[in-house]
Design an enzyme around this catalytic site. Structure first.
Site: not given
Ligand code: GRF
Length: 218
Positions: A92, A108, A110, A142, A144, A146
């Site tokens: 989200r 976060n 990513h 922020d 945006g 990612d």
């Molecule tokens: C990870 O690859 C994370 O980077 C992405 O969603 C996935 C979550 O995996 N945003 P988990 O639930 O931590 O196993």
């Protein structure tokens, strides 16, 4: 430093954080709450197994009402007085309203080397684009997608044999190392932010090889 972890999925990054906490690696950063927005999120079980308060806040109950959803998140968080919110697979976007409550205190993880490939379903997109190196990024959040200041990145080669699932697994092994490291640095007060620049104070590791090339040179 007390922190909460927001998840939408299986919770492997949460597990990495909780293990790092138990081993003492997080330098006093304490996980106090797990919030999942999906009933099926395995993360809730992971949190409970480790005895961390774990709560389900259904996004679907709020339909088009993001503010209502975020107010509920804040209500659940309030008693814990957290200093940091870690988004670990949380699907989200958080609004300026929520983020203003935690200035430079939401991070976060990513699965790509940002600013390339922001957004969702990035494993297949990276394979289709045929990039040779990808990786994982931990960044401040922020408003945006990612787009916030980057704290740490790790690189992973995309082997010819990878499908999206294999690539996701390869990137996850790096994610599980980066996220606890970022939380540790924040707990130690070693991260300084100046606009987009994130500076790590008191660099301790060493850089053995300054380049990472794939496919490898002859
Ligand atoms: C990870 O690859 C994370 O980077 C992405 O969603 C996935 C979550 O995996 N945003 P988990 O639930 O931590 O196993």
């Amino acid at each position: 430093m007390k922190f909460a972890v927001f998840c939408s999925g299986r919770g492997s990054n949460l597990l990495a954080l909780l293990k790092a906490y138990e081993s003492g690696f997080l330098s006093g950063a304490e996980p106090v709450a797990v919030i999942a927005d999906s009933h099926y999120a395995g993360a809730l079980n992971v949190g409970r197994e480790f005895g961390v308060y774990s709560s389900f806040v259904p996004r679907t109950a709020y339909h088009d009402n993001r503010e209502g959803f975020e107010k509920r998140l804040l209500e659940v968080l309030a008693p814990f007085e957290v200093d940091l919110v870690v988004l670990a697979g949380f699907q989200r976007l958080l609004s300026g309203y929520f983020l203003s409550k935690f200035p430079l205190r939401v991070i976060n993880i990513h699965p790509a080397l940002l600013p390339s490939f922001p957004g969702s379903h990035v494993w297949a997109k990276q394979i289709d684009y045929s990039v040779k190196l990808t990786g994982a990024t931990v960044h401040f959040v922020d408003e945006g997608v990612d787009s916030g200041p980057i704290i740490i990145q790790g690189a992973v080669p995309i082997l010819e044999s990878y499908d999206a699932e294999a690539l996701s697994e390869a990137i996850l092994t790096v994610e599980h190392r980066l996220l606890p490291q970022a939380v540790r640095w924040l707990a130690q007060g070693r991260i300084e932010v100046n606009g987009r620049k994130v500076i790590l104070k008191d660099l301790r590791g060493s850089l053995k090889d300054k380049s990472f090339i794939y496919p490898p040179l002859d």
